[in-house]
Design an enzyme around this catalytic site. Structure first.
Site, short mmCIF file in Angstrom:
data_model
loop_
_atom_site.label_atom_id
_atom_site.label_comp_id
_atom_site.label_asym_id
_atom_site.label_seq_id
_atom_site.Cartn_x
_atom_site.Cartn_y
_atom_site.Cartn_z
N CYS A 48 48.82 -31.61 63.28
CA CYS A 48 47.86 -30.53 63.48
C CYS A 48 46.88 -30.84 64.61
CB CYS A 48 47.10 -30.26 62.19
SG CYS A 48 45.88 -28.93 62.35
N CYS A 53 48.46 -27.47 65.47
CA CYS A 53 47.52 -26.37 65.29
C CYS A 53 46.41 -26.33 66.34
CB CYS A 53 46.86 -26.44 63.92
SG CYS A 53 47.92 -26.98 62.57
N LYS A 56 47.58 -26.11 70.18
CA LYS A 56 48.29 -24.84 70.32
C LYS A 56 47.32 -23.66 70.30
CE LYS A 56 49.50 -23.00 66.73
NZ LYS A 56 50.02 -22.89 65.34
N GLU A 447 38.08 -2.41 58.07
CA GLU A 447 37.67 -1.41 57.09
C GLU A 447 38.87 -0.61 56.57
OE1 GLU A 447 35.63 2.30 58.58
OE2 GLU A 447 35.65 1.16 60.46
#
Length: 465
Positions: A48, A53, A56, A447
């Protein structure tokens, strides 16, 4: 076990692997007073932080500026023609990764964890051997947290010419032409990044849609968006790769060829269990190389546990972290608990972005029978001035019998951020009525999730739903 309690060990816990799960387990265990050592042969931080993660996502941000510059004119901004410098981005990205790695090191040190920068293998139920020094360490408990690695298709001639998601971070320049092979989130994310940064990108996948297992409408919408951004080739496979004077010649299964400068394969990952010494203690990895564990991450050997990608349960960093924390709380904190892998919020950092929690529509119908599906597809407010042709897609899947929301699927800007908040409600068992009585925040895209009132009519097998 009684003999183990009476035995004296060098440490209470030895962690093999310095990724997210191993680091969390080591730090929490040390906080309970355990004597902890952690061996990591590469860099602390794991996939990661070092090559996953974090770097990237920084590249995803870099790529999205291309659209921001283009959109600015619709809002009255005059922006000079922008240019992108890969070397600047790479240097800044690598510096940030190094900064985070140093923080991981420092936090482990503050917690009292001893870091050993070498490879460790298992010799018996309570002993590991450090390969570099040959030193042996006895431990009351051993935690395996070695992660996984990307794999290439070994049967494709010329596969050695391709790179994986590991090596892409080492590229010194942006390829002018690149082929990305795969249809999962890693392939999808990197294809999107490279295309946005200016590479002429081809994304090739053997299936008929990207992102197998995701909701079908989300998959269709992503396919449409990607086909507009790059050369998307579905139902195709690579037959061979050959060096050519201008780069790499790619031959496909329909006998067509591509000339590219680089090929990135992202067709799967495998646990890092080879040569780990599992056979010495009678632990047999499964067909994919994963270590079988129970709900509490314990292997068939009571003193040996495993967390994270090496168990192949859910290959996500937050899951590895929670598994590591649960292990430490259970074994050293006297607070036993285990991770629920049944409901996981996740995001795909494609552009458009995807956020998901719970079941897709098809799975929900199989599990619950009668379901109601609420769907909204709309042009985001920003696009009305930018002129960009883009759509946001949102789906809420509801178990009709209980009114409980069992799946939420979002495709569009900040979908990952939206699904994190929605994930809290879904994890708590929110009903559609709970969504309906939530006051909308206007004007936002999110919403829509609390203003959809009429379920859509969808076609499904007779007798289901």
């Amino acid at each position: 076990m009684a003999d183990d309690l009476a035995r004296t060990f060098d440490v209470d816990l030895f962690v093999i692997g310095g990724g997210s799960g191993g680091v969390r387990a080591a730090r929490i265990a040390a906080g309970y007073g355990a004597r902890v050592q952690l061996a990591e042969e590469y860099r602390v931080g794991g996939t990661c932080v070092i090559r996953g993660c974090v770097p990237k996502k920084l590249m995803v941000y870099a790529g999205r500026f291309a659209d921001e510059f283009a959109d600015a004119a619709g809002f009255g901004w005059s922006v000079p023609t922008p240019t992108f410098d890969w070397r600047v981005m790479k240097a800044r990205r690598d510096a940030e990764v190094a900064r985070l790695e140093a923080i991981y090191d420092a936090n482990l040190g503050k917690a009292g964890v001893t870091i050993l920068p070498e490879r460790a293998v298992i010799e018996d139920a309570h002993t590991v051997r450090l390969v570099g020094s040959g030193r042996r360490v006895s431990a009351r408990f051993i935690l395996v947290a070695v992660g996984a690695h990307p794999v290439k298709e070994p049967l494709i001639p010329g596969a050695e010419l391709a790179i994986t998601s590991n090596e892409v971070f080492d590229l010194e320049s942006l390829p002018e032409r690149i082929l990305v092979v795969g249809g999962g989130y890693i392939a999808v994310e990197f294809a999107g990044v490279l295309a946005h940064l200016g590479a002429r990108t081809t994304l090739l996948h053997r299936g008929d849609k990207l992102l197998r297992g995701f909701d079908e409408e989300i998959r269709d919408a992503l396919d449409t968006a990607y086909a507009e951004r790059m050369d998307l080739r579905l139902n195709r496979t690579v037959e061979r790769l050959d060096s050519s004077g201008s780069g790499i010649r790619v031959t496909l299964d329909d006998d067509t060829t591509l000339e590219v400068d680089q090929v990135l394969t992202a067709t799967g990952r495998r646990p890092n269990t080879a040569g780990l010494g599992l056979e010495a203690v009678g632990i047999e990895a499964d067909a994919r190389g994963a270590i079988p564990v129970d709900a509490f991450s314990q292997t068939r050997v009571p003193s040996i546990y495993a967390v994270g990608d090496v168990t192949d349960r859910a290959a996500l960093t937050p899951i590895a972290i929670r598994e590591g924390h649960a292990f430490a709380d259970t074994v050293f904190g006297g607070k036993p608990w285990c991770v629920d892998h049944g409901l996981i919020a996740t995001a795909v950092f494609s552009t458009p972005e995807i956020g998901v929690i719970g079941h897709n529509e098809d799975v929900a119908r199989r599990l619950f029978g009668a379901v109601d599906v609420y769907r909204s597809s709309f042009r985001p407010m920003k696009a009305t001035l930018s002129g960009r042709e883009e759509r946001v897609l949102m789906k809420v899947v509801v178990d009709r019998a209980s009114d409980r929301v069992v799946g939420v699927h979002v495709l569009g800007h900040d979908a990952g951020e939206i699904i994190q908040a929605v994930g809290i409600a879904v994890t708590m068992g929110a009903t559609k009525a709970d969504f309906d009585r939530t006051i909308a925040v206007h004007p936002t895209a999110g919403e829509e999730l609390v203003t959809m009132r009429s379920p859509v009519v969808t076609k499904h097998p007779v007798g289901v739903g």
